[in-house]
Structures are given as structure tokens and as C-alpha cells.
Design an enzyme around this catalytic site. Structure first.
Site, PDB file in Angstrom:
ATOM      1  CB  CYS A  95      19.572  15.167  14.986  1.00 22.24           C
ATOM      2  SG  CYS A  95      19.516  16.693  14.038  1.00 22.24           S
ATOM      3  CG  HIS A 151      16.526  10.208  12.705  1.00 27.53           C
ATOM      4  ND1 HIS A 151      16.721  10.989  13.817  1.00 27.53           N
ATOM      5  CD2 HIS A 151      16.860  10.985  11.637  1.00 27.53           C
ATOM      6  CE1 HIS A 151      17.165  12.185  13.448  1.00 27.53           C
ATOM      7  NE2 HIS A 151      17.254  12.207  12.130  1.00 27.53           N
ATOM      8  CG  HIS A 178      14.289  16.795  13.217  1.00 34.16           C
ATOM      9  ND1 HIS A 178      14.833  16.580  14.467  1.00 34.16           N
ATOM     10  CD2 HIS A 178      15.229  16.365  12.318  1.00 34.16           C
ATOM     11  CE1 HIS A 178      16.037  16.050  14.336  1.00 34.16           C
ATOM     12  NE2 HIS A 178      16.299  15.915  13.047  1.00 34.16           N
TER      13      HIS A 178
END
Length: 422
Positions: free
Chosen positions: A169, A309, A346
Site C-alpha cells: 500500500c 494513510h 483504499h
């Protein structure tokens, strides 16, 4: 003499916003793009919601033959790259191709195409001795992560360093960071940087279902992603791409390019701890922040905004809050910190680059994007998360941070035009 790195072009394909204007409209309004999954039948999954892109590749100028062979994530990247290059005004016909680099990230590559072709060669999964004759000749090119950078390089004639970055990620942040280093260290003058992923597919969704990382709030999808909120219950899967044109500053000035901002610092570290677990103290993310700031010669008290994040999982948001407090000290409480994942989901490897573009736009507009759906404070997450409404604010130095499965922790520091004069 240190070479400075400018951002001269941006492009984005995101849920709720194809193209930079639509993307910023979504972020600045605080709307969310999460809905029920339509890309496949999600029956049986714990989480049946996602932030999908309303994307027609032909409407965005891609060649039908390319669309036939290229996985969805490649299509996203090409459309975002076209927008970024057009925005930059650069003419690659006049550039030395050996001085033009490509650095693009992806966490899962062409899983959508791979799943599709597995069905073809295995009679819908019923055969283990697969029928190789049913395999499509373009399959390797379609699913291989290396194709991402290769296809973009081919499109623009880039013959400098070309790489696909896959660090989970943080892939997007790291791809931008490596592009920054490539120019700073003199190995290229221009770099097409960013990331793309299209992970809304049966197997990928099932993987995250299995570890209960995704939100099961199927009855209220628009409010499912709620980073830092006390009632958060996992992230919402997204998809998309973002691409930036980075240039050595004097190179950009020489051709009269518009400079959005500069990339001032970057750092990445691993936690050597656990594939999905995070240390509660946030030491590794704090280390990445500290080194990125030191690289940029920026004091922690100069940070005006942190793009978090902010995945919306229980452990990540606590870990990240601790890391930011460790790095910024008391200034953390005066610094707005928000998560755009609350609005666009995401998208795994792509999200880091999408968030960097959000930071570029925040600097350009002098507006902090909000954290949608933030309502109930968590005592362990006690910073200013910019709840629900965008906020005008002077922004000179902006920090974007990321955390990836595998223990990756990364940070990128962006500085606006006024920031260099402070």
C-alpha cells in the site's frame, strides 16, 4: 549542488472523479464514492461494497486494440498519464529520451485479468490440469506488474530508468519517492511517476475479507469508511490511478513550465515485525517522517498539513496517530491531519500517488480536504482530523504518509512556492 525536483503536471482516475477537476470537486465537497459492488457479483462476501471508478476507456481516448489486451489498471494509468503530460505542457519530441524516466507503482498488478483467464483455462476452476490452449497470448503482458511502467514508457518514448515499484500500500508513495531520487541524483531530468491498481475483483476482495480488513457496513456504504472515528470497522476497497510529471526545477523553468510545488524529501523504512501487524508506538513511520523532513531541511513545526494513510482499521489509525505525535511533538495537535480514503476508498498501491496529487491540489488551492464520516472521537486518536468539511488554511509544507502490508512505512514532503521563502 543539490538538484531540486518540481511537480509540473498531474492526472488522476479516481472513484467519483475522472480527471483532476472532478477529483478535487469530490474531495473539497466531502462527498464519498462508496457504493455496492457492480464489477462482479459479491454475493457471499462479508464486505460487498467498494469505491469503483465510473470508467469508459474508449471515452477517454484509448485505442480499442489496447483496451482489448490491457488490464483495467493499465488503462487507468494511461489515462492519468495522458492528463498529467498534457497538463505539464512538456513536448517529449524535444526531450532527450535517455533523460526521461518512468517510476510507477502497483500492489496487485493485473489480478482482474489473471482471474478472468484462470476461468478460461480451468473450466471455471474445475480442472487442475489446465488447458494451456485456452490461454490468451496477451495474458502475461496483461497481468505482469512490469507492464505498467513499460506501457507508459512506450507511450511517451521514455528510455531512461523505467521501473515498477511494488511495496504494497506504499507503492504509490515509493514510486514518487524513487522518481524524486532519480532526478535529484542526476539520473534523469524528467520522470513520469505515480501508481495504479484495480483490486475490486473476487479473489482480492476475498483475501481482505478473510483477514477482516474491509468494512462489513453493507447497509450504509457511503458512511462505511470512517478513519480515526471510534466506530471504524475497516477500510473500503477502492481503485484508480494518479500520475505526476516531475522535473528538475531548472529544466522546468527553462521551458517556462508551470510549477505546482516541489518534492522536498522522501524516506521509507520497514518494521521487520509482521506482515499485517503494526507496532503500537509507530516508531518506523515516525522514522520515515523524521528522515523525509531532514532531507527537505524542514522543521517539524513548519508542517501545515498531514495527509494521513488513515485506512480506517483499528490498529492503523492508532499507530499513525502515535507516529505523527512522536515526529511533530506538541505541534501535532496544531496540525490538521485528514484521510481522503474516507471519500475515495483504499486503492492499495495506487492510493499513495492519488494522495500525493491531493496534496499538490491542497497546496494549489490552500485548502485541507476533510475526513468524511468522522463523528465520534477515539480517545487513542486525539488529533485534528478535519471532520467532514474542507478547511481553508495557509499551506506551505505538506506531508503525505503511508503504511503497507509487509511493514513498509513511507513519507513524502511537498513544498509550495511560498514555502521556499519562509
Amino acid at each position: 549542488m543539490t538538484r531540486r525536483v518540481a511537480v509540473t503536471g498531474i492526472g488522476v482516475v479516481a472513484p467519483g472523479g475522472i480527471g483532476v477537476p472532478a477529483f478535487w470537486d469530490l474531495l473539497s465537497s466531502g462527498r464519498t464514492a462508496t457504493r455496492g459492488i457492480t464489477l462482479f457479483d459479491p454475493e457471499g462476501l462479508r464486505s460487498r461494497i467498494a469505491a469503483e471508478c465510473d470508467f469508459d476507456p474508449l471515452a477517454h481516448g484509448l485505442d480499442p486494440e489496447l483496451v482489448e489486451r490491457a488490464d483495467r489498471y493499465i488503462q487507468f494509468a494511461l489515462v492519468a498519464a495522458d492528463e498529467a503530460v498534457t497538463d505539464s505542457g512538456i513536448d517529449f519530441g524535444t526531450e532527450n529520451p535517455w533523460r526521461v524516466a518512468v517510476s510507477l507503482g502497483s500492489a496487485v498488478g493485473g489480478t482482474t485479468r489473471l482471474e478472468h483467464d484462470y476461468v478460461l483455462v480451468s473450466e471455471r476452476g474445475q480442472r487442475w490440469d489446465v488447458d494451456h490452449r485456452a490461454a490468451e497470448p496477451e495474458l502475461h503482458r496483461a497481468f505482469s506488474p512490469s507492464t505498467l511502467a513499460a506501457d507508459v514508457a512506450e507511450r511517451f518514448g521514455a528510455q531512461g530508468p523505467v521501473q515498477t515499484v511494488s511495496t504494497g500500500c506504499t507503492s504509490g508513495l515509493d514510486a514518487v519517492g524513487y522518481a524524486f531520487h532519480t532526478i535529484e541524483e542526476g539520473r534523469a531530468d524528467v520522470c513520469i511517476a505515480g501508481a495504479s491498481d484495480s483490486p475490486i475483483s473476487p479473489i482480492t476482495m476475498a483475501c481482505f475479507d478473510a483477514i477482516k480488513a474491509t468494512s462489513p457496513n453493507n447497509d450504509d456504504p457511503e458512511h462505511a469508511s470512517r478513519p480515526f472515528d471510534a466506530h471504524r470497522d475497516g477500510f473500503v476497497m477502492g481503485e484508480g490511478a494518479a500520475v505526476l510529471v516531475l522535473e528538475e526545477l531548472e529544466h522546468a523553468r527553462a521551458r517556462g513550465a508551470h510549477v505546482y510545488c516541489e518534492i522536498g524529501g522522501y524516506a521509507t523504512f520497514g518494521n521487520a515485525y509482521h506482515m499485517t501487524g503494526l507496532t503500537s508506538e509507530g516508531l518506523e513511520m515516525a522514522r520515515a517522517i523524521d528522515v523525509a523532513l531532514d532531507h527537505a531541511r524542514v522543521d517539524p513545526t513548519d508542517i501545515d498539513y498531514v495527509n494521513a494513510h488513515g485506512s480506517g482499521t483499528r490498529q492503523n489509525d492508532r499507530h499513525e496517530t502515535a507516529a505523527v505525535k512522536k515526529s511533530l511533538g506538541a505541534h501535532a495537535y496544531d496540525t490538521p491531519m485528514s484521510s481522503i480514503k474516507s471519500m475515495v476508498g483504499h486503492s492499495l498501491g495506487a492510493i499513495g500517488a492519488i494522495e500525493v496529487v491531493a496534496c499538490v491540489l491542497a497546496l494549489a488551492r490552500q485548502v485541507v480536504p476533510p475526513t468524511a464520516n468522522y463523528e465520534t472521537p477515539d480517545p487513542e486518536c486525539d488529533l485534528d482530523y478535519v471532520p467532514r468539511t474542507a478547511r481553508p488554511r495557509r499551506l506551505d509544507h505538506v506531508l503525505s504518509v503511508g503504511s503497507g502490508f509487509g511493514g513498509f512505512q513511507s513519507a513524502v514532503l511537498l513544498t509550495g512556492p511560498a514555502g521556499r521563502k519562509r
